[in-house]
Design an enzyme around this catalytic site. Structure first.
Site, PDB file in Angstrom:
ATOM      1  N   GLU A 184       0.835  -1.205   0.000  1.00 57.74           N
ATOM      2  CA  GLU A 184       0.000   0.000   0.000  1.00 57.74           C
ATOM      3  C   GLU A 184       0.867   1.251   0.000  1.00 57.74           C
ATOM      4  O   GLU A 184       0.545   2.246  -0.673  1.00 57.74           O
ATOM      5  CB  GLU A 184      -0.963  -0.016   1.192  1.00 57.74           C
ATOM      6  N   GLU A 185       1.960   1.201   0.744  1.00 57.53           N
ATOM      7  CA  GLU A 185       2.876   2.352   0.772  1.00 57.53           C
ATOM      8  C   GLU A 185       3.415   2.654  -0.626  1.00 57.53           C
ATOM      9  O   GLU A 185       3.464   3.810  -1.056  1.00 57.53           O
ATOM     10  CB  GLU A 185       4.042   2.066   1.723  1.00 57.53           C
TER      11      GLU A 185
END
Length: 326
Positions: A184-185
């Protein structure tokens, strides 16, 4: 817990919009709060932990940071040395973290530490660590090339005691949780850069159209307008890769390979766009008065932070089964 209950594609929509801010550090700081320090807590944390840390973080009442990198372990996450030793109903933490975004002002940290002597990928755990506990020392705010409006801290831990209930999920699963959190980062980072690259290209078009050299505009040169067309095409290709990856992720697929490809391409394209466009600005590009020079500095981090280009290549090779065995 105060969120809207929407899927991850909405995070990406927000991240894209934040790319219109003329500064790389603000989207990054929001990203740490929304997509870097909190996904593991959201997915694996206890109800009590979520109420204590996630609710005020979503509300914006507290600042979160992520404690992964160390002086001797950046992209090599498995090699971290910080320890959290279980003693009764507490963990005692010793060690230090480096390159911690928002670390100087954070109210709590999502900390990765070694909780046993076992295999490197099975001896780590994630903990919610309040930053006001005795033994936590914010050593310095690091002076950086770019992202200068973001505070980046070096932090040391000396016999810091945290309740064992602050463990996120299961002990020993921290490395796995963090690898999931990284996806997600990395997708957030890709999304934030799209509008920024478009802005750089458009500002360069506007400048080179009015800037005259040898009695004609700089933009009139085929080398310039062809190059800008190439860069604009590359940005659209990156957008398509991002959207495909996010669609697969929302459907529940493992997107590690595609997320790594997108992150790799974003870092390299950011360097390519800022370098090529800065060149077309001539002497003005080498000043601090224009946006392109700021993004030249800010976006250089994209090929380093959240996993270096070389780490992305290794991950891609692993999925292609071309990585040499040790």
């Amino acid at each position: 817990y105060g969120g809207m209950g929407l899927d991850f594609s909405y995070n990406i929509a927000v991240a894209e919009e934040l790319g219109n801010i003329h500064c790389g550090a603000i989207p990054m700081a929001i990203g740490v709060q929304a997509g870097m320090a909190t996904p593991a807590l959201t997915r694996f944390g206890s109800d009590e932990l979520k109420k204590q840390f996630l609710v005020p973080t979503i509300a914006g009442d507290v600042v979160a940071c992520l404690g992964i990198s160390e002086a001797g372990a950046g992209s090599d996450v498995a090699n971290i040395k910080t320890t959290a030793v279980r003693k009764g109903d507490e963990y005692v933490i010793n060690g230090g973290k480096m390159w911690t975004t928002s670390g100087c002002q954070a109210d709590w940290m999502c900390l990765l530490a070694n909780t046993s002597e076992g295999p490197l990928h099975q001896n780590k755990s994630l903990l919610c660590l309040p930053m006001n506990l005795p033994g936590i020392h914010v050593a310095k705010k690091i002076d950086k090339l770019g992202m200068r409006s973001s505070d980046t801290a070096q932090i040391f831990f000396e016999d810091v005691r945290v309740p064992s209930k602050n463990l996120i999920g299961e002990e020993g699963k921290g490395f796995t949780y963090q690898m999931l959190q990284f996806q997600e980062e990395r997708l957030w980072a890709v999304a934030t850069v799209l509008a920024t690259l478009e802005t750089i290209i458009q500002e360069t078009i506007d400048y080179t159209r009015q800037r005259k050299v040898f009695d004609q505009s700089v933009l009139h040169n085929q080398a310039v307008h062809f190059r800008l067309a190439e860069l604009a095409t590359e940005v659209e290709l990156l957008r398509s890769l991002l959207y495909r990856t996010v669609a697969l992720y929302v459907e529940g697929n493992d997107v590690t390979k595609f997320a790594s490809m997108a992150k790799l391409k974003a870092g390299r394209l950011a360097r390519e766009v800022t370098d090529s466009c800065l060149q077309f600005w001539g002497g003005m590009g080498f000043t601090s008065e224009v946006l392109v020079s700021r993004f030249y500095r800010d976006l250089r981090l994209l090929s380093i932070g959240g996993g270096t280009d070389e780490t992305m290549l290794s991950i891609i090779c692993k999925y292609m089964e071309t990585l040499p065995s040790k």
